[in-house]
Enzyme design. Structure first.
Site, mmCIF file in Angstrom:
data_model
loop_
_atom_site.group_PDB
_atom_site.id
_atom_site.type_symbol
_atom_site.label_atom_id
_atom_site.label_comp_id
_atom_site.label_asym_id
_atom_site.label_seq_id
_atom_site.Cartn_x
_atom_site.Cartn_y
_atom_site.Cartn_z
ATOM 1 N N LYS A 154 0.839 -1.212 0.000
ATOM 2 C CA LYS A 154 0.000 0.000 0.000
ATOM 3 C C LYS A 154 0.869 1.256 0.000
ATOM 4 C CE LYS A 154 -3.676 2.534 0.164
ATOM 5 N NZ LYS A 154 -4.283 3.048 1.349
ATOM 6 N N ASN B 257 -0.305 9.411 -4.557
ATOM 7 C CA ASN B 257 -0.681 10.572 -3.736
ATOM 8 C C ASN B 257 0.074 11.854 -4.063
ATOM 9 O OD1 ASN B 257 -2.088 8.401 -2.720
ATOM 10 N ND2 ASN B 257 -2.047 9.129 -0.627
HETATM 11 O O1 KPL Z 1 -5.110 5.351 -0.451
HETATM 12 C C1 KPL Z 1 -5.434 6.124 -1.304
HETATM 13 C C2 KPL Z 1 -5.411 7.561 -0.933
HETATM 14 O O2 KPL Z 1 -6.044 8.387 -1.572
HETATM 15 O O3 KPL Z 1 -4.745 7.865 0.065
HETATM 16 C C3 KPL Z 1 -5.734 5.645 -2.693
HETATM 17 C C4 KPL Z 1 -5.729 4.146 -2.727
HETATM 18 C C5 KPL Z 1 -4.702 6.195 -3.621
HETATM 19 C C6 KPL Z 1 -7.127 6.004 -3.158
HETATM 20 O O4 KPL Z 1 -7.269 7.333 -3.470
#
Ligand code: KPL
Length: 297
Positions: free
Chosen positions: A175, A183
């Site tokens: 992740k 981001n």
């Molecule tokens: O985790 C996310 C975030 O915006 O922080 C994602 C998976 C990129 C979804 O927008």
């Protein structure tokens, strides 16, 4: 179960709503001065949650921490004295590096770490939209946590799909790589996640993924750069309409989680002497945007 959501932002509200619908007794702990927080998900009926209610907190079987990474330590520490020592703590926020800071204060609790790829957007103080269907993995941070795999079933029943992953560090790093790729770029270029599918970003995304994956490998987490790149594009497409959490923060001039996302990769790269020029450049760009507010506001 008695469940408290610490940090009812977009993702926290999503979990609060779904868990309430599944029949749990849910309260929230947020910044609102009101005794009650109202949440409406996707135009559904409004649900009223007790807010900052110490009695509910004391009765909590499970506390789900959905704060921003940089808020976690400051917000959680004063609440720990109210918790039953059996209360399970589940940290479900973007980024890495927060729980290490709290280790001695929380180690007597069963502690779980989780990661979710759901997208959510707060439309008003009460309205939340589920913008991207994702999945959630949770797993143990300590020995007591490893006996709590039933929490995955509880959450899965409320908000599918949730799976138990005893190798949660791998899921967290995976992740982290996704967040490093999506981001900062969406925040800097002011676009939805789907905007990153454009070929202009292809090389930069591939570099970010390669560098971050190398850092993961150095700490003993096996990720393959090619597979991670594939996953990043899957998330870009699945959450195409979503504005990433960092986009939302930067757009609204709120402190972002850059220190716990790209910054975490940069800190690992320094420890192991790995070159991460693309991540470093994105890190500095976001830091520069954040410091420009302090100068002008
Ligand atoms: O985790 C996310 C975030 O915006 O922080 C994602 C998976 C990129 C979804 O927008």
């Amino acid at each position: 179960m008695n469940i408290t959501i610490l940090g009812p932002g977009a993702i926290g509200s999503l979990y609060a709503y779904k868990l309430h619908q599944a029949g749990h007794r849910v309260s929230v702990w947020g910044r609102s001065p009101q005794d009650t927080v109202v949440i409406e998900l996707d135009g559904g009926s409004a649900i009223h949650f007790p807010n900052c209610d110490v009695t509910s907190l004391k009765a909590s079987d499970l506390v789900i921490v959905t704060l921003k990474a940089w808020q976690v330590e400051l917000a959680l520490k004063p609440l720990l004295k109210h918790l039953n020592s059996d209360a399970i703590l589940l940290f479900l926020h973007n980024g890495m590096g927060t729980v290490e800071h709290l280790a001695t204060a929380i180690n007597h609790h069963p502690v779980l770490l989780g990661t979710s790829t759901h997208g959510a957007l707060r439309l008003s103080s009460s309205q939340v939209r589920h913008t991207g269907l994702g999945q959630t993995f949770i797993g143990p941070w300590n020995d007591k946590g490893s006996r709590c795999s039933f929490i995955a079933d509880v959450l899965d029943h409320a908000f599918k799909p949730v799976a138990w992953n005893s190798e949660i560090q791998t899921a967290l790093w995976s992740k982290l790589v996704i967040n490093c790729a999506i981001n900062p770029l969406t925040a800097i270029n002011n676009c939805q996640n789907g905007g990153l599918a454009h070929k202009d970003y292809q090389q930069q995304i591939a570099m970010v993924v390669r560098e971050a994956t190398e850092c993961a490998n150095q700490v003993g987490v096996v990720l393959k750069a090619e597979e991670m790149l594939d996953t990043v594009y899957k998330v870009i497409h699945a959450t195409a309409q979503n504005y990433s959490s960092m986009h939302q923060d930067i757009y609204n001039k709120r402190q972002s989680e850059i220190d716990y996302i790209t910054g975490y990769v940069v800190s690992i790269s320094k420890r192991y002497g790995i070159a991460v020029p693309t991540n470093l450049a994105l890190y500095h760009q976001i830091k520069q945007i954040e410091s420009s507010w302090n100068q002008h506001d």
